[in-house]
Design an enzyme around this catalytic site. Structure first.
Site, PDB file in Angstrom:
ATOM      1  N   ASP A   1      44.067 -52.235 -27.739  1.00 23.65           N
ATOM      2  CA  ASP A   1      45.500 -52.292 -27.157  1.00 23.65           C
ATOM      3  C   ASP A   1      45.214 -52.927 -25.677  1.00 23.65           C
ATOM      4  O   ASP A   1      45.976 -54.038 -25.407  1.00 23.65           O
ATOM      5  CB  ASP A   1      45.863 -50.942 -26.707  1.00 23.65           C
ATOM      6  CG  ASP A   1      46.440 -50.110 -28.251  1.00 23.65           C
ATOM      7  OD1 ASP A   1      46.616 -50.751 -29.188  1.00 23.65           O
ATOM      8  OD2 ASP A   1      46.996 -49.170 -28.156  1.00 23.65           O
TER       9      ASP A   1
ATOM     10  N   HIS B   1      47.218 -49.493 -35.456  1.00 20.97           N
ATOM     11  CA  HIS B   1      47.147 -48.959 -34.103  1.00 20.97           C
ATOM     12  C   HIS B   1      45.660 -49.254 -33.723  1.00 20.97           C
ATOM     13  O   HIS B   1      44.599 -49.697 -34.450  1.00 20.97           O
ATOM     14  CB  HIS B   1      47.439 -47.624 -33.947  1.00 20.97           C
ATOM     15  CG  HIS B   1      48.885 -47.138 -33.791  1.00 20.97           C
ATOM     16  ND1 HIS B   1      49.465 -47.559 -32.927  1.00 20.97           N
ATOM     17  CD2 HIS B   1      49.548 -46.544 -34.757  1.00 20.97           C
ATOM     18  CE1 HIS B   1      51.005 -47.060 -33.003  1.00 20.97           C
ATOM     19  NE2 HIS B   1      50.854 -46.474 -34.277  1.00 20.97           N
TER      20      HIS B   1
ATOM     21  N   ASP C   1      71.740 -54.561 -27.167  1.00 26.56           N
ATOM     22  CA  ASP C   1      71.636 -54.234 -28.695  1.00 26.56           C
ATOM     23  C   ASP C   1      71.513 -55.699 -29.279  1.00 26.56           C
ATOM     24  O   ASP C   1      72.486 -56.367 -29.390  1.00 26.56           O
ATOM     25  CB  ASP C   1      72.836 -53.602 -29.186  1.00 26.56           C
ATOM     26  CG  ASP C   1      72.824 -53.461 -30.664  1.00 26.56           C
ATOM     27  OD1 ASP C   1      71.554 -53.745 -31.501  1.00 26.56           O
ATOM     28  OD2 ASP C   1      73.669 -52.884 -31.253  1.00 26.56           O
TER      29      ASP C   1
END
Length: 377
Positions: free
Chosen positions: A166, A136, A70
């Site tokens: 990508d 994206h 975390d």
């Protein structure tokens, strides 16, 4: 293996970052996925699944380890900084500023480890007016002007099925940048920041488009040599509703093609203007539609004409060239049994990459890695 002594901390998710670190892992780097304790990499949940993990995740994250930290907690941040001390590379794909707000940005990390190579893969890079925008693959292609040139002349832009921005604009430039920085570090001993923008990467792909535009020529969808404007670089439908592709832009290949379709009168028309090309495409389309794909493949089997079948995924998997190059491999994992994996596209003669382990379970190596930190201390 060439990267056997390299440790990579991978904070990325989904496709571009994991593809980049997959290449590093396949060639021996110890890639540690640093994942959120609750969700981890979103790709784990994508359908379809194998052994409760998304198959896309399985494919992109073989040969890696997973640790749950975390990074918003002091303990998680402390463990991450301890890992940085022994790491060579950090790869992340958050929006600019996220790592700094967590207190683990590049400026902090390089004080702990001056040799650290820090690669950030983002949509638009660390600078410029778009740096904080979401996006994206389709968005980066759109901004670059590339999507506007994909598709048929009178149709709308066609979305590519593979993720050009990508992988081609993000993952591979990141891999190249990381390896360049590693090479430089061998001399200077210093790491550096590798700033990868997927929009930058897409623009860099356009060497066969932009120079014409810079020279004052119109560049339009479906009208250029390599985007459907020429009969010699085209897809044609066959009698059995299949397709073949023709890529014979050189005179010798075009000649072989014209001979194969028994239209030698087309040979002098290879580089004729657009209005002639449109007529050629229509006439050739009629000819190709008169026979089946198998018929045409038989006709062109002995000709250098750059004619190939448009294969389905099943046909591509079983293609003798794909098989010979081991680009589809069947590997055995104790828990999964026999599993098919995409092979390794970079072939090294002395230190080849290899598929060694399946993708890790969420946090599978947390205890092992933390024990390693404590033993070093």
């Amino acid at each position: 293996m060439p990267l056997h002594s390299i440790r990579v901390l991978d904070l990325t998710r989904l496709l571009p970052g994991p593809y980049c670190t997959l290449m590093l892992a396949d060639f021996g780097a110890e890639v540690i996925k640093v994942e959120d304790p609750i969700a981890g990499d979103y790709m784990r949940e994508f359908e379809p699944k194998l052994d409760k993990e998304g198959v896309f995740f399985q494919s992109l994250n073989r040969n890696k380890k997973s640790i749950c930290l975390d990074l918003k907690s002091e303990e998680g941040k402390h463990h991450f900084l301890q890992l940085v001390e022994t790491a060579d590379i950090v790869v992340e794909s958050f929006r600019p500023g996220v790592m700094e707000r967590l207190g683990i940005g590049y400026e902090t990390l390089k004080t702990i480890n001056p040799g650290i190579i820090y690669c950030a893969i983002t949509g638009y890079g660390q600078t410029g007016p778009y740096k904080d925008k979401p996006g994206h693959d389709i968005n980066y292609l759109s901004y670059a002007g590339l999507l506007n040139l994909m598709g048929e002349k009178d149709g709308k832009p066609v979305i590519p099925t593979a993720q050009i921005a990508d992988i081609g604009g993000g993952a591979f430039p990141a891999l190249t940048g990381i390896l360049l920085a590693l090479f430089e570090r061998a001399t200077s001993g210093k790491g550096q920041f590798v700033d990868i923008s997927m929009l930058d990467g897409v623009v860099s792909w356009m060497h066969m488009l932009l120079p014409s535009f810079f020279a004052g020529q119109d560049v339009n969808r479906g009208e250029e040599l390599l985007n459907g404007g020429n009969a010699s670089y085209q897809v044609y439908e066959t009698k059995d509703n299949r397709f073949l592709s023709m890529g014979g832009i050189e005179e010798k290949f075009w000649k072989g093609f014209c001979e194969g379709i028994e239209r030698n009168d087309f040979i002098p028309l290879l580089n004729e203007p657009l209005h002639v090309q449109e007529k050629l495409i229509k006439e050739i389309g009629t000819i190709i539609y008169s026979k089946t794909l198998e018929d045409w493949m038989e006709i062109f089997s002995e000709k250098d004409a750059c004619v190939t079948p448009v294969q389905t995924l099943a046909e591509a998997e079983n293609d003798p060239q794909v098989q010979a190059r081991e680009m589809i491999q069947t590997v055995f994992y104790p828990k999964l049994g026999k599993t098919k994996q995409i092979g390794i596209p970079i072939k090294l003669s002395e230190t080849p990459g290899e598929i060694r382990t399946t993708a890790p379970k969420h946090g599978e190596h947390t205890e092992e890695i933390l024990r390693g930190i404590n033993s070093v201390k």
